[in-house]
Design an enzyme around this catalytic site. Sequence first.
Site, PDB file in Angstrom:
ATOM      1  N   GLY A 194     -20.097   9.781   2.468  1.00 10.66           N
ATOM      2  CA  GLY A 194     -21.187   9.899   1.497  1.00 10.66           C
ATOM      3  C   GLY A 194     -22.247  10.827   2.055  1.00 10.66           C
ATOM      4  CG  ASP A 196     -28.652  13.233   4.449  1.00 12.46           C
ATOM      5  OD1 ASP A 196     -27.816  13.353   5.364  1.00 12.46           O
ATOM      6  OD2 ASP A 196     -29.238  14.207   3.938  1.00 12.46           O
ATOM      7  CG  ASP A 499     -33.587   9.460   7.214  1.00 13.50           C
ATOM      8  OD1 ASP A 499     -34.415  10.325   7.509  1.00 13.50           O
ATOM      9  OD2 ASP A 499     -33.011   8.750   8.063  1.00 13.50           O
ATOM     10  CD  GLU A 501     -32.276   5.139   0.403  1.00 13.47           C
ATOM     11  OE1 GLU A 501     -32.575   4.037  -0.075  1.00 13.47           O
ATOM     12  OE2 GLU A 501     -31.302   5.812   0.040  1.00 13.47           O
TER      13      GLU A 501
HETATM   14  N1  ATP Z   1     -21.090   1.950  -5.225  1.00 11.34           N
HETATM   15  C1  ATP Z   1     -22.352   2.357  -5.280  1.00 11.34           C
HETATM   16  N2  ATP Z   1     -23.011   2.411  -6.454  1.00 11.34           N
HETATM   17  C2  ATP Z   1     -24.283   2.877  -6.530  1.00 11.34           C
HETATM   18  N3  ATP Z   1     -25.004   3.303  -5.456  1.00 11.34           N
HETATM   19  C3  ATP Z   1     -24.374   3.271  -4.264  1.00 11.34           C
HETATM   20  C4  ATP Z   1     -23.045   2.806  -4.112  1.00 11.34           C
HETATM   21  N4  ATP Z   1     -22.705   2.907  -2.793  1.00 11.34           N
HETATM   22  C5  ATP Z   1     -23.781   3.403  -2.156  1.00 11.34           C
HETATM   23  N5  ATP Z   1     -24.794   3.616  -3.011  1.00 11.34           N
HETATM   24  C6  ATP Z   1     -26.142   4.180  -2.754  1.00 11.34           C
HETATM   25  O1  ATP Z   1     -26.162   5.535  -3.196  1.00 11.34           O
HETATM   26  C7  ATP Z   1     -27.203   6.215  -2.517  1.00 11.34           C
HETATM   27  C8  ATP Z   1     -26.957   7.702  -2.426  1.00 11.34           C
HETATM   28  O2  ATP Z   1     -25.737   7.948  -1.858  1.00 11.34           O
HETATM   29  P1  ATP Z   1     -25.385   9.163  -0.914  1.00 11.34           P
HETATM   30  O3  ATP Z   1     -26.352   9.346   0.156  1.00 11.34           O
HETATM   31  O4  ATP Z   1     -23.961   8.944  -0.501  1.00 11.34           O
HETATM   32  O5  ATP Z   1     -25.387  10.427  -1.887  1.00 11.34           O
HETATM   33  P2  ATP Z   1     -26.498  11.485  -2.310  1.00 11.34           P
HETATM   34  O6  ATP Z   1     -27.787  10.803  -2.536  1.00 11.34           O
HETATM   35  O7  ATP Z   1     -25.911  12.273  -3.399  1.00 11.34           O
HETATM   36  O8  ATP Z   1     -26.586  12.440  -1.059  1.00 11.34           O
HETATM   37  P3  ATP Z   1     -27.805  12.787  -0.039  1.00 11.34           P
HETATM   38  O9  ATP Z   1     -28.292  11.457   0.453  1.00 11.34           O
HETATM   39  O10 ATP Z   1     -27.137  13.603   1.027  1.00 11.34           O
HETATM   40  O11 ATP Z   1     -28.848  13.545  -0.822  1.00 11.34           O
HETATM   41  C9  ATP Z   1     -27.272   5.537  -1.162  1.00 11.34           C
HETATM   42  O12 ATP Z   1     -28.608   5.311  -0.845  1.00 11.34           O
HETATM   43  C10 ATP Z   1     -26.490   4.241  -1.292  1.00 11.34           C
HETATM   44  O13 ATP Z   1     -27.303   3.119  -0.981  1.00 11.34           O
HETATM   45  C1  LIG Z   2     -38.022  29.235  -3.133  1.00 11.60           C
HETATM   46  C2  LIG Z   2     -37.222  28.903  -1.949  1.00 11.60           C
HETATM   47  C3  LIG Z   2     -37.399  27.488  -1.569  1.00 11.60           C
HETATM   48  C4  LIG Z   2     -36.480  27.135  -0.471  1.00 11.60           C
HETATM   49  C5  LIG Z   2     -36.820  25.817   0.106  1.00 11.60           C
HETATM   50  C6  LIG Z   2     -35.856  25.475   1.161  1.00 11.60           C
HETATM   51  C7  LIG Z   2     -36.266  24.275   1.907  1.00 11.60           C
HETATM   52  C8  LIG Z   2     -35.118  23.348   2.005  1.00 11.60           C
HETATM   53  C9  LIG Z   2     -35.329  22.349   3.068  1.00 11.60           C
HETATM   54  C10 LIG Z   2     -34.513  21.138   2.815  1.00 11.60           C
HETATM   55  C11 LIG Z   2     -34.759  20.139   3.875  1.00 11.60           C
HETATM   56  C12 LIG Z   2     -34.136  18.864   3.533  1.00 11.60           C
HETATM   57  C13 LIG Z   2     -34.417  17.840   4.566  1.00 11.60           C
HETATM   58  C14 LIG Z   2     -33.515  16.701   4.335  1.00 11.60           C
HETATM   59  C15 LIG Z   2     -33.849  15.636   3.673  1.00 11.60           C
HETATM   60  C16 LIG Z   2     -32.863  14.538   3.422  1.00 11.60           C
HETATM   61  O1  LIG Z   2     -33.178  13.451   4.214  1.00 11.60           O
HETATM   62  C17 LIG Z   2     -32.940  14.128   1.955  1.00 11.60           C
HETATM   63  C18 LIG Z   2     -31.806  13.194   1.617  1.00 11.60           C
HETATM   64  O2  LIG Z   2     -30.596  13.824   1.627  1.00 11.60           O
HETATM   65  N1  LIG Z   2     -32.867  15.285   1.087  1.00 11.60           N
HETATM   66  C19 LIG Z   2     -33.911  15.672   0.363  1.00 11.60           C
HETATM   67  C20 LIG Z   2     -33.752  16.924  -0.435  1.00 11.60           C
HETATM   68  O3  LIG Z   2     -34.928  15.042   0.307  1.00 11.60           O
END
Ligand code: ATP
Ligand SMILES: CCCCCCCCCCCCC/C=C/[C@@H](O)[C@H](CO)NC(C)=O
Length: 543
Positions: A194, A196, A499, A501
């Site tokens: 999955g 972050d 992260d 959330e």
């Molecule tokens: N079966 C499920 N149904 C709904 N939510 C879920 C399920 N399993 C996990 N989750 C929740 O989904 C949330 C987001 O998942 P995940 O981090 O995998 O994907 P994302 O948000 O698309 O990616 P990123 O976090 O990289 O931006 C997690 O915080 C997790 O708690």
């Molecule tokens: C006009 C150009 C704009 C470009 C901006 C680029 C900056 C991107 C930096 C992204 C950093 C993301 C840090 C990560 C955060 C994750 O914890 C979180 C969950 O997946 N993601 C976000 C987007 O909050």
Amino acid sequence: MERLPGGRRPRLVSSLGLGRRSWEVTLDEERGRLAWRDPRPPRRLRENCFVPISEIIAVEETEFNKKQRNIGRWQKMAKLHAFTVYYVKKARNHRWRCSDVTFWCVEEHLCNQWIQALKELLEMQKSRPKQLLVYINPYGGKRQGKRIYEQKVAPLFSLASISTDVVITEHANHAKDNLLEVNIYKYDGVVCVGGDGMFSEVMHGLIGRIQKDSGIDQNNPKASLVQCNIRIGIIPAGSTDCICYSTVGISDPVTSALHIIVGDCQPLDVSSVHHNNTFLKYSVSLLGYGFYGDILKDSEKKRWMGPMRYDYSGFKTFLSHHYYEGTIAYQPAKHTHGSPRDKESCRTGCHICKKSEKQLAEQNKEHGLKHEGGEEEWKVIKGKFLAINAVSMSCACPRSPKGLSPAAHLADGSADLILVRKCSRFDFLRYLVRHTNQDDQFDFPFVDVYRVKCFQFTSKLSEDNESNVMDIGKKRFGQFCRDHPACCCNIVNSTWNCDGETLDSSAIEVRVHCQLMKLFARGIEENCKDEAAHSQSSIEQLL
Ligand SMILES: Nc1ncnc2c1ncn2[C@@H]1O[C@H](COP(=O)(O)OP(=O)(O)OP(=O)(O)O)[C@@H](O)[C@H]1O
Ligand SMILES: CCCCCCCCCCCCC/C=C/[C@@H](O)[C@H](CO)NC(C)=O
Ligand SMILES: [Ca+2]
């Protein structure tokens, strides 16, 4: 293989077939590698090809005829015996792939000797996992988690004889709650498929479980937490996959699976977040207030858009240009030798992280689990900020390959606190754009960066209005301002993005716990295509 005096093993050297030719193949335990060379190579190929034993995935006896192309007269003269070595092949941009090479010979005994010697050496790789607990979020990112695991990862785990218990999550917090109940100690690691957010769940489950089993109260912000030695592997299938990218150098499921198989280990700093002696969350990547908090809050309502939601909400948040007033107090990280303005980044075997590891071991020896050094000076900054970002690692991701703080370290016991003060939209855009190019994003008069071991933040609103009655009024006022998108005023609170959330409390207390947990990763390797991979590719041209 018989042992030499002192328990040393002799080198196993044989002449084995590879393709149509005979090669000199050496299993050199002392140098830790399997090498093969053509005794009479053409001038352009006078290279030794080798694979480090630590990067061999598996060895298998091979049914020769099925696997091989026509190797000429040898095939007609005798029954051939063969074995295949599966190994890590390093490609560009930190990408790893599973490659294989098949050696053959006429003597069955020699073939078995090779298989046995290689298997014995693989058995000796003690850091490799044998049993894993896998959680798959079927709804993360582009909803491909299950397919990615089944098609790309499970076959590799099975090749490497890793057994797995797989849980497909049915709701948010399923993995976290499950980790508080299952017998985690029978596993060599936990894998999350999955993004972050999913990683964060698994991390909370594991760290929480270890503290519970050790009688540590997570609500105490000063508690020394017990290190978690059960490693986590991340198979990226999310929207940002920043933790995977920042610890491996790429978000690629096959690469991550191979790092798990070879048993890599990367310690990681974890920040704890508290409010009024209540534990809120742990963070390993970004704790962001203002810009990143607002993006997240808006994007949560647009989950149906998938990864695109961040672009949509990012644009919207940029246009809204909200700033927030508050006070930050921090303790500088004096124990670490680096600075956020360093030109060098944290890489595999980083000496700054190694120093912190040593210090941590000495500190644990001297003080046990008692927390020390809490009375150092605090620095206080008041102001109006567009963004307050605290990152325990670089936060590199495909959108920003060098990250929010390119010189931050994975395991030095510090976080980089980045304060972006109120500035014009144009200046803020210049700042953002620098995350995507080689220019220094800290080289602006409205941006400050500090390396810290802990910090506190209180929004002006929380400072001013502490009573419940005022809180109600504050919420109402907040609603009012959100109803007028053109309004840039700073009387509402932002939320923290922890992260990925949201955290609703705007007054928080954060402390970095040096190397609290471990990942199946090795940090980002120096960006050169290594010698072994180079030799391997020339061999493939020849075959
Ligand atoms: N079966 C499920 N149904 C709904 N939510 C879920 C399920 N399993 C996990 N989750 C929740 O989904 C949330 C987001 O998942 P995940 O981090 O995998 O994907 P994302 O948000 O698309 O990616 P990123 O976090 O990289 O931006 C997690 O915080 C997790 O708690
Ligand atoms: C006009 C150009 C704009 C470009 C901006 C680029 C900056 C991107 C930096 C992204 C950093 C993301 C840090 C990560 C955060 C994750 O914890 C979180 C969950 O997946 N993601 C976000 C987007 O909050
Ligand atoms: Ca760090």
